[in-house]
Design a protein around this motif. Structure first.
Motif, PDB file in Angstrom:
ATOM      1  N   THR A   1       0.850  -1.196   0.000  1.00 10.48           N
ATOM      2  CA  THR A   1       0.000   0.000   0.000  1.00 10.48           C
ATOM      3  C   THR A   1       0.881   1.240   0.000  1.00 10.48           C
ATOM      4  N   CYS A   2       0.304   2.312  -0.467  1.00 10.53           N
ATOM      5  CA  CYS A   2       1.046   3.584  -0.548  1.00 10.53           C
ATOM      6  C   CYS A   2       1.531   3.990   0.829  1.00 10.53           C
ATOM      7  N   TYR A   3       2.767   4.478   0.898  1.00  9.83           N
ATOM      8  CA  TYR A   3       3.331   4.838   2.200  1.00  9.83           C
ATOM      9  C   TYR A   3       2.662   6.076   2.787  1.00  9.83           C
ATOM     10  N   ARG A   4       2.031   6.893   1.937  1.00 19.24           N
ATOM     11  CA  ARG A   4       1.318   8.073   2.431  1.00 19.24           C
ATOM     12  C   ARG A   4      -0.179   7.829   2.568  1.00 19.24           C
ATOM     13  N   HIS A   5      -0.678   6.863   1.817  1.00 19.12           N
ATOM     14  CA  HIS A   5      -2.107   6.545   1.852  1.00 19.12           C
ATOM     15  C   HIS A   5      -2.259   5.026   2.053  1.00 19.12           C
ATOM     16  N   PRO A   6      -2.185   4.550   3.276  1.00 16.23           N
ATOM     17  CA  PRO A   6      -2.188   3.099   3.558  1.00 16.23           C
ATOM     18  C   PRO A   6      -3.433   2.370   3.068  1.00 16.23           C
ATOM     19  N   GLU A   7      -4.493   3.091   2.802  1.00 16.44           N
ATOM     20  CA  GLU A   7      -5.720   2.427   2.345  1.00 16.44           C
ATOM     21  C   GLU A   7      -5.692   2.134   0.843  1.00 16.44           C
ATOM     22  N   ARG A   8      -4.661   2.602   0.139  1.00 12.00           N
ATOM     23  CA  ARG A   8      -4.592   2.421  -1.311  1.00 12.00           C
ATOM     24  C   ARG A   8      -3.547   1.359  -1.674  1.00 12.00           C
ATOM     25  N   GLU A   9      -3.985   0.354  -2.409  1.00 12.47           N
ATOM     26  CA  GLU A   9      -3.052  -0.664  -2.881  1.00 12.47           C
ATOM     27  C   GLU A   9      -2.312  -0.158  -4.112  1.00 12.47           C
ATOM     28  N   THR A  10      -1.058  -0.521  -4.227  1.00 12.06           N
ATOM     29  CA  THR A  10      -0.267  -0.091  -5.379  1.00 12.06           C
ATOM     30  C   THR A  10       0.912  -1.033  -5.571  1.00 12.06           C
ATOM     31  N   TYR A  11       1.319  -1.177  -6.817  1.00 12.81           N
ATOM     32  CA  TYR A  11       2.492  -1.996  -7.134  1.00 12.81           C
ATOM     33  C   TYR A  11       3.616  -1.148  -7.745  1.00 12.81           C
ATOM     34  N   VAL A  12       3.426   0.194  -7.691  1.00 11.07           N
ATOM     35  CA  VAL A  12       4.457   1.109  -8.213  1.00 11.07           C
ATOM     36  C   VAL A  12       5.330   1.567  -7.058  1.00 11.07           C
ATOM     37  N   ARG A  13       6.630   1.563  -7.287  1.00 11.03           N
ATOM     38  CA  ARG A  13       7.557   1.970  -6.238  1.00 11.03           C
ATOM     39  C   ARG A  13       8.417   3.153  -6.694  1.00 11.03           C
ATOM     40  N   CYS A  14       8.823   3.959  -5.722  1.00  7.42           N
ATOM     41  CA  CYS A  14       9.712   5.093  -6.003  1.00  7.42           C
ATOM     42  C   CYS A  14      11.057   4.564  -6.474  1.00  7.42           C
TER      43      CYS A  14
ATOM     44  N   PRO B   1       6.437   2.114  -1.860  1.00  9.52           N
ATOM     45  CA  PRO B   1       5.269   2.055  -2.741  1.00  9.52           C
ATOM     46  C   PRO B   1       4.547   3.399  -2.767  1.00  9.52           C
ATOM     47  N   ILE B   2       4.125   3.813  -3.945  1.00 11.51           N
ATOM     48  CA  ILE B   2       3.449   5.104  -4.104  1.00 11.51           C
ATOM     49  C   ILE B   2       2.218   4.951  -4.973  1.00 11.51           C
ATOM     50  N   CYS B   3       1.146   5.644  -4.590  1.00  3.30           N
ATOM     51  CA  CYS B   3      -0.093   5.627  -5.369  1.00  3.30           C
ATOM     52  C   CYS B   3      -0.029   6.718  -6.435  1.00  3.30           C
ATOM     53  N   PRO B   4      -0.977   6.783  -7.349  1.00  2.00           N
ATOM     54  CA  PRO B   4      -0.937   7.801  -8.414  1.00  2.00           C
ATOM     55  C   PRO B   4      -0.826   9.226  -7.899  1.00  2.00           C
ATOM     56  N   ASP B   5      -1.469   9.540  -6.757  1.00  2.00           N
ATOM     57  CA  ASP B   5      -1.401  10.902  -6.234  1.00  2.00           C
ATOM     58  C   ASP B   5      -0.021  11.261  -5.704  1.00  2.00           C
ATOM     59  N   CYS B   6       0.790  10.266  -5.400  1.00  2.00           N
ATOM     60  CA  CYS B   6       2.116  10.520  -4.842  1.00  2.00           C
ATOM     61  C   CYS B   6       3.230  10.329  -5.863  1.00  2.00           C
TER      62      CYS B   6
END
Length: 293
Positions: free
Chosen positions: A17-30, A36-41
């Motif tokens: 999950t995004c490190y800033r938004h734990p409720e959002r799943e994501t497979y993209v990493r910085c 892990p970062i979501c689209p907003d981050c």
């Protein structure tokens, strides 16, 4: 019997999950810190994406563009346009409010002697009212000069230094009127002549051909004494202070440049203030008249 989702089964790897938004799943990493970062981050990077913090930290290492003589680089000459707008608004104020407005804020030596010190600056933003051809040309010439050379000087000096140059030159012209004249005056000419002097200093410092600037200054100084009603005190006072201030800004060594420039500007300001506080304008005028006579 219920079946657990894959992420809940023993030994399953949890969905990141995004490190800033734990409720959002994501497979993209910085690409920099691997969080892990979501689209907003996500922030575009040379390769892949970076997180907000990594982009901010990376920008700290980027050297910011600067003006030639210090200060942030100037893309839009905001100080020039602001000064021009103030002068124009004040001029329309004169038209609407009439002579009382001018008499309250002009550079009147007698009123300054009585403690109305604000006239030293307010008078530098007023101009002759539109009662004749020469009156209209007064503000037209000053604003044309500000528009023509202000942006170039502001780009070379930066916003703050250019504002200091303009205001100290205006103050220098007003102080000269206070010390060497008994008549009230108005106009941005002291500041404009200060810009003329600064243009000469900056041109010399950068190795440009300054002969055109010398001609410009020479012609205007001659006209100052040929045309009746012009305050030579304001013109020459602004010119001298403009040369001094711009010399401090242009020739300050790169090491400790900001400190030296600030100190130099404050010293010039202190001298002008002391000239007003300690100077006896009537004694100076009487001595000049005695020597001429």
């Amino acid at each position: 019997m219920t079946t657990q989702p894959p992420s809940m089964q023993p030994g399953a790897v949890p969905v990141p999950t995004c490190y800033r938004h734990p409720e959002r799943e994501t497979y993209v990493r910085c690409q920099r810190c691997d969080r892990p970062i979501c689209p907003d981050c996500m922030r575009d990077a040379a390769v892949g994406f970076q997180c907000v913090e990594c982009v901010r930290d990376g920008n700290k290492d980027v050297r910011q563009a600067k003006a030639v003589f210090g200060g942030a680089a100037v893309s839009v000459p905001r100080v020039t346009w602001t000064l021009l707008a103030i002068n124009v608004v004040a001029y329309f104020g004169e038209i609407v409010l009439g002579g009382d407005f001018v008499s309250e804020f002009n550079t009147a030596p007698g009123a300054i002697e009585q403690g109305e010190w604000w006239r030293l600056l307010t008078g530098a933003f007023l101009h002759l009212r539109p009662t004749g051809t020469f009156a209209i040309t007064h503000i037209l010439f000053n604003m044309w000069a500000l528009w023509a050379i202000g942006p170039e000087l502001e780009r070379r000096l930066g916003h703050v230094r250019f504002a200091a140059l303009y205001l100290l030159s205006a103050l220098g012209g007003s102080v000269a009127v206070f010390l060497f004249s008994i008549y009230p005056s108005v106009g941005a000419s002291g500041a404009i002549y200060g810009l003329f002097g600064a243009l000469f200093v900056v041109s010399r410092r950068l190795g440009y051909d300054a002969r055109g600037v010398v001609w410009l200054i020479g012609i205007n100084v001659v006209l100052t004494f040929l045309i009746p009603g012009i305050s030579w005190q304001g013109h020459l006072g602004g010119l001298v202070i403009g040369v001094l201030v711009s010399a401090v800004f242009a020739y300050a060594p790169e090491k400790n440049r900001n400190t030296i420039q600030l100190a130099g500007a404050l010293v010039i300001l202190a001298i002008l203030v002391a000239a007003v506080v300690l100077g006896d304008p009537y004694a100076l005028i009487a001595e000049i008249e005695r020597r001429i006579g």
